[in-house]
Design an enzyme around this catalytic site. Sequence first.
Site, PDB file in Angstrom:
ATOM      1  N   HIS A 102       0.834  -1.131  -0.027  1.00 18.33           N
ATOM      2  CA  HIS A 102       0.030   0.180  -0.091  1.00 18.33           C
ATOM      3  C   HIS A 102       0.969   1.357   0.267  1.00 18.33           C
ATOM      4  O   HIS A 102       0.283   2.113  -0.026  1.00 18.33           O
ATOM      5  CB  HIS A 102      -1.439  -0.161   1.257  1.00 18.33           C
ATOM      6  CG  HIS A 102      -2.391  -0.892   1.088  1.00 18.33           C
ATOM      7  ND1 HIS A 102      -3.068  -1.500   0.277  1.00 18.33           N
ATOM      8  CD2 HIS A 102      -1.885  -2.199   2.077  1.00 18.33           C
ATOM      9  CE1 HIS A 102      -3.922  -2.094   0.388  1.00 18.33           C
ATOM     10  NE2 HIS A 102      -2.803  -2.938   1.309  1.00 18.33           N
ATOM     11  N   ASP A 162      -2.756 -10.513  -2.507  1.00 19.70           N
ATOM     12  CA  ASP A 162      -2.974  -9.777  -1.139  1.00 19.70           C
ATOM     13  C   ASP A 162      -4.531  -9.893  -1.643  1.00 19.70           C
ATOM     14  O   ASP A 162      -4.817  -9.882  -2.992  1.00 19.70           O
ATOM     15  CB  ASP A 162      -2.417  -8.500  -0.888  1.00 19.70           C
ATOM     16  CG  ASP A 162      -3.089  -8.454   0.328  1.00 19.70           C
ATOM     17  OD1 ASP A 162      -1.860  -8.450   1.321  1.00 19.70           O
ATOM     18  OD2 ASP A 162      -3.834  -8.422   0.729  1.00 19.70           O
TER      19      ASP A 162
HETATM   20  C1  SP5 Z   1      -1.279  -5.506   4.089  1.00 17.73           C
HETATM   21  C2  SP5 Z   1      -2.713  -5.368   3.753  1.00 17.73           C
HETATM   22  O1  SP5 Z   1      -2.973  -6.660   3.835  1.00 17.73           O
HETATM   23  N1  SP5 Z   1      -3.070  -4.093   4.498  1.00 17.73           N
HETATM   24  C3  SP5 Z   1      -4.688  -4.326   5.160  1.00 17.73           C
HETATM   25  C4  SP5 Z   1      -4.581  -2.216   5.431  1.00 17.73           C
HETATM   26  C5  SP5 Z   1      -6.240  -2.975   5.524  1.00 17.73           C
HETATM   27  N2  SP5 Z   1      -6.521  -1.847   6.652  1.00 17.73           N
HETATM   28  C6  SP5 Z   1      -8.763  -1.536   6.638  1.00 17.73           C
HETATM   29  C7  SP5 Z   1      -9.078  -1.736   7.619  1.00 17.73           C
HETATM   30  C8  SP5 Z   1      -8.271  -1.923   8.990  1.00 17.73           C
HETATM   31  C9  SP5 Z   1      -8.724  -2.933   9.567  1.00 17.73           C
HETATM   32  N3  SP5 Z   1      -8.481  -2.802  10.897  1.00 17.73           N
HETATM   33  C10 SP5 Z   1      -9.364  -4.050  12.052  1.00 17.73           C
HETATM   34  C11 SP5 Z   1      -8.910  -4.189  13.089  1.00 17.73           C
HETATM   35  C12 SP5 Z   1      -9.915  -4.175  13.567  1.00 17.73           C
HETATM   36  N4  SP5 Z   1      -9.029  -3.854  15.306  1.00 17.73           N
HETATM   37 ZN    ZN Z   2      -4.059  -7.025   2.761  1.00 19.50          ZN
END
Ligand code: SP5
Ligand code: ZN
Length: 355
Positions: free
Chosen positions: A168, A210
């Site tokens: 990203h 991914d």
């Molecule tokens: C490298 C990769 O797989 N990055 C993914 C980033 C996604 N981020 C956005 C969604 C965030 C969701 N987080 C949930 C955590 C709950 N504590």
């Molecule tokens: Zn991812």
Amino acid sequence: MLVIHDETHREHAPVSEFYRGRMTPCFESPERCDQIRQFLERQGLATWVTAQDFPSRAIETVHCPDYLEFLRTIHPRWCDHLIQLGETVDPGQIEIIPHTFPTRNLRSIRPQSIHGQVGYYAMDTASPITASAWRATLAASRGAIHAVEWVQQQVRTVFSLSRPPGHHACRDSYGGYCFLNHAAVAAQHWLDRLAEQGEPSGRVAILDVDFHHGNGTQQIFYERSDVLFVSIHADPRQAYPYFLGTADETGAGEGRGANLNIPLPIGTTWEEYGRVLERALQAIHNFGPHGLVISFGADTHEEDPISGFRLRTNDFSAMGQQIASLNLPTVIIMEGGYQYSILGPTLAHFLPPFP
Ligand code: SP5
Ligand code: ZN
């Protein structure tokens, strides 16, 4: 399988991210690599090598100087700022998260203010910068460079087991837990090495499997014809990163035709995934690259807590077999995957088909 690994990543252990309006536990944690390492070790599937420093300009080529300076210095500068405000600061406990972003109706100019700078370089509020984020992401990029060095030495496939992930991260922005784009660094270092060896028209393909679209990798190479970027991911209308990753993004300028996005709906199973993977591999074959970089995410697994595809552990064997049939020198970079218990088994299915 030759696996490059370095313990530096353990120092970057973010505790919480701002998501759905509150602070929530950060799933992108050292345990991810620990689990994979232990599992591959127990199964006897890996020959371990520590990431070493090789002379390379690749990081400086794919990222902007001001952005690298920001990543390197922001945490100590942020802590100093808090101390000046009279706070008692333990740098190891401080995680930086932005709150104001230069969206369309503001000016996207690097601001003086430290708060402004964090918003200027960030794409989301879910990627905390810890005291060791820079050291850890740098070690991960070093692993990617070292992996390319190994495939130059007659080793057919190398896996760089590292975190934080990278796909990203753009030329000058971070997000999605990513700070430096290790897959882009690997591709760039590979091209530089080919040029050194008298192959100025080297070509490298990047296949991103991914769950999330690799917006950073796409952006970095969007106008270049020497790198083909192919990504299979959740439709951005339904999933992060929301603002990039549709099928009509096919490259621009010199890079026209060198970007292939294959978005799939939430709920996709191996049946459909395997079919579009064939299409992706055909495009890579037609491009005729000298080497392949894989951005591997285990977050396409049905048990992943933040994603939505329905691949099962066994499906990763088929995925590995299909990709390995390209028969290219290959560097595999670890990206996402957040269900700790399935990470080891998933890699143990994906890796063995590669020579
Ligand atoms: C490298 C990769 O797989 N990055 C993914 C980033 C996604 N981020 C956005 C969604 C965030 C969701 N987080 C949930 C955590 C709950 N504590
Ligand atoms: Zn991812």
